[in-house]
Design an enzyme around this catalytic site. Structure first.
Site, mmCIF file in Angstrom:
data_model
loop_
_atom_site.group_PDB
_atom_site.id
_atom_site.type_symbol
_atom_site.label_atom_id
_atom_site.label_comp_id
_atom_site.label_asym_id
_atom_site.label_seq_id
_atom_site.Cartn_x
_atom_site.Cartn_y
_atom_site.Cartn_z
ATOM 1 N N LYS A 76 0.814 -1.215 0.000
ATOM 2 C CA LYS A 76 0.000 0.000 0.000
ATOM 3 C C LYS A 76 0.850 1.267 0.000
ATOM 4 O O LYS A 76 0.345 2.355 -0.266
ATOM 5 C CB LYS A 76 -0.928 0.003 1.216
ATOM 6 C CG LYS A 76 -1.988 -1.087 1.207
ATOM 7 C CD LYS A 76 -3.091 -0.799 0.205
ATOM 8 C CE LYS A 76 -4.237 -1.800 0.353
ATOM 9 N NZ LYS A 76 -5.381 -1.490 -0.502
ATOM 10 N N ASP A 121 -8.952 -0.736 5.869
ATOM 11 C CA ASP A 121 -8.802 -1.904 6.737
ATOM 12 C C ASP A 121 -7.484 -1.835 7.490
ATOM 13 O O ASP A 121 -7.204 -2.670 8.336
ATOM 14 C CB ASP A 121 -8.843 -3.187 5.906
ATOM 15 C CG ASP A 121 -10.261 -3.600 5.548
ATOM 16 O OD1 ASP A 121 -11.099 -3.642 6.457
ATOM 17 O OD2 ASP A 121 -10.520 -3.862 4.365
#
Length: 410
Positions: A76, A121
């Site tokens: 990410k 998340d």
């Protein structure tokens, strides 16, 4: 469960998709990221696991280890920074900002009041918070009930403001959107919805860095042919898979490897999309130990790429993921030990499940000559969760990994 995708094709990369995600744009993103001190220099390791390949009965097994990408511990770190940079360049064209200078914080004063928000998340929010801190803008992150306090603290460490809700991931996405409207902030999300595609596109383009490195790290098997016959991809909303599959598709065209999508049984939105032919929602509870894959709705933008490039879709149980974490950590039979988090191991868990059944293996054409690529997308991004599931800490595994490297050098 495993199904063949009746819409999968092996043809040249369509021009209409190339206008959205391309090697050219991925190269630009990669160039910008190489100047950011938020990620480590150079490519992440692509390691071979010959002993595990032999045990499973396949020709070769390779793992791209994204735990080494940065201190964020996951892939990410590639998506959110690029999306934030491209967003700022679009919003403030008159400022003539330079991308590399944005990431180095040169325009911090000018952007102090600019605010971005996102639901997460865990890993996407951490990546966005880190990028916002480097650039100097404000960042607000919305977390749902199943995000651990450990992941919350990791995000807050980068100066992000945290908003907690009682619902699930999809409800946190809705909450982030409503807060953004109320405050005139901008959502920087890795999932698309109607009228919102530019930013998720940029996030996915950042993920092209992973595929670009893999292509450079491996020789071609033949003219325009990938070194791999099969690539296993994690689910989620589909952004990572689209970023990688599109890159391989553009490079190899009709000779692209077969892609197999793996998701938690209770978060099967992509599996359901394959059944319906359109971006769909999960039919499960969306509560999985694979926190980064616990997504209930497919990104419609990602689905544009996945609907013809993914050859098979499958689901796995949480226990299979935990077993896969332990296998990679062990480094059995002289393979390198790897720290791979709950969401990182879906591909290996899926491969093991397929190979337990000769029928399934035949369905996906995996045999003793197959060359398999897995993407380990994260390390121990929640260290206490990792230790509980694996039965030892990430530090212990890394110590074993260091010893493996020392032996190899000797």
């Amino acid at each position: 469960m495993l199904i063949a995708n009746e819409n999968a094709t092996h043809k040249a990369y369509p021009n209409v998709l190339q206008q959205i995600l391309s090697i050219e744009k991925a190269a630009e993103s990669r160039s910008w990221l190489s100047q950011w001190d938020g990620i480590n220099p150079g490519a992440t390791p692509l390691v071979k696991l010959p002993a595990l390949a032999t045990a499973l009965g396949v020709g070769e097994l390779w793992v791209k280890d994204e735990s080494a990408r940065s201190e964020l511990g996951s892939f990410k770190a590639l998506g959110a920074p690029i999306a934030l940079v491209r967003l700022i360049l679009r919003v403030f064209p008159e400022q003539r900002f330079e991308a590399n200078s944005l990431l180095s914080g040169e325009y911090r004063q000018a952007l102090a009041d600019f605010t971005v928000i996102s639901a997460t998340d865990g890993n996407h929010g951490r990546g966005l918070a880190a990028a916002a801190k480097s650039i100097g803008c404000r960042c607000v992150i919305v977390l749902h009930a199943n995000v651990s306090i450990e992941r919350e603290e990791a995000i807050a460490a980068y100066g992000a403001e945290i908003v907690r809700i009682a619902g699930n991931y999809d409800e946190s996405v809705e909450k982030a959107a409503s807060i953004a409207v109320e405050n005139e902030w901008t959502v920087v999300s890795d999932t698309s919805y109607e009228g919102y595609e530019e930013i998720p596109r940029d996030v996915m383009q950042g993920y092209g860095t992973i595929a670009a490195e893999i292509v450079e790290q491996t020789p071609q098997a033949g003219p325009n042919e990938s070194a791999f016959t099969h690539v296993f991809l994690q689910g989620g909303v589909g952004g990572l898979a689209a970023g990688i599959a599109s890159y391989f598709w553009e490079v190899y065209g009709a000779q692209r490897p077969a892609f197999i999508m793996v998701e938690p049984q209770q978060a099967d939105c992509l599996y359901q999309s394959a059944l319906s032919g359109d971006a769909a929602k999960s039919e499960g509870s969306v509560d999985s130990v694979m926190a980064g894959l616990a997504c209930g709705e497919t990104s419609p933008l990602a689905w544009k790429f996945l609907k013809e490039s993914v050859d098979h879709f499958m689901t796995i149980e949480d226990g299979a993921a935990v077993d896969a974490m332990r296998i990679l950590a062990s480094g059995k039979n002289q393979d390198i030990p790897l720290v791979a988090g709950e969401s990182a191991v879906a591909g290996l868990a899926g491969l093991i499940q397929i190979l337990k059944s000769p029928i399934l293996a035949a369905d996906v054409s995996i045999d003793a000559n197959s060359r398999i690529l897995l993407i380990s997308t994260e390390g121990a991004t929640a260290p206490s969760v990792y230790a509980e599931l694996v039965g030892e800490t990430a530090e212990v595994v890394l110590h074993r990994q260091k010893a493996w490297h020392s032996r190899d050098v000797a």
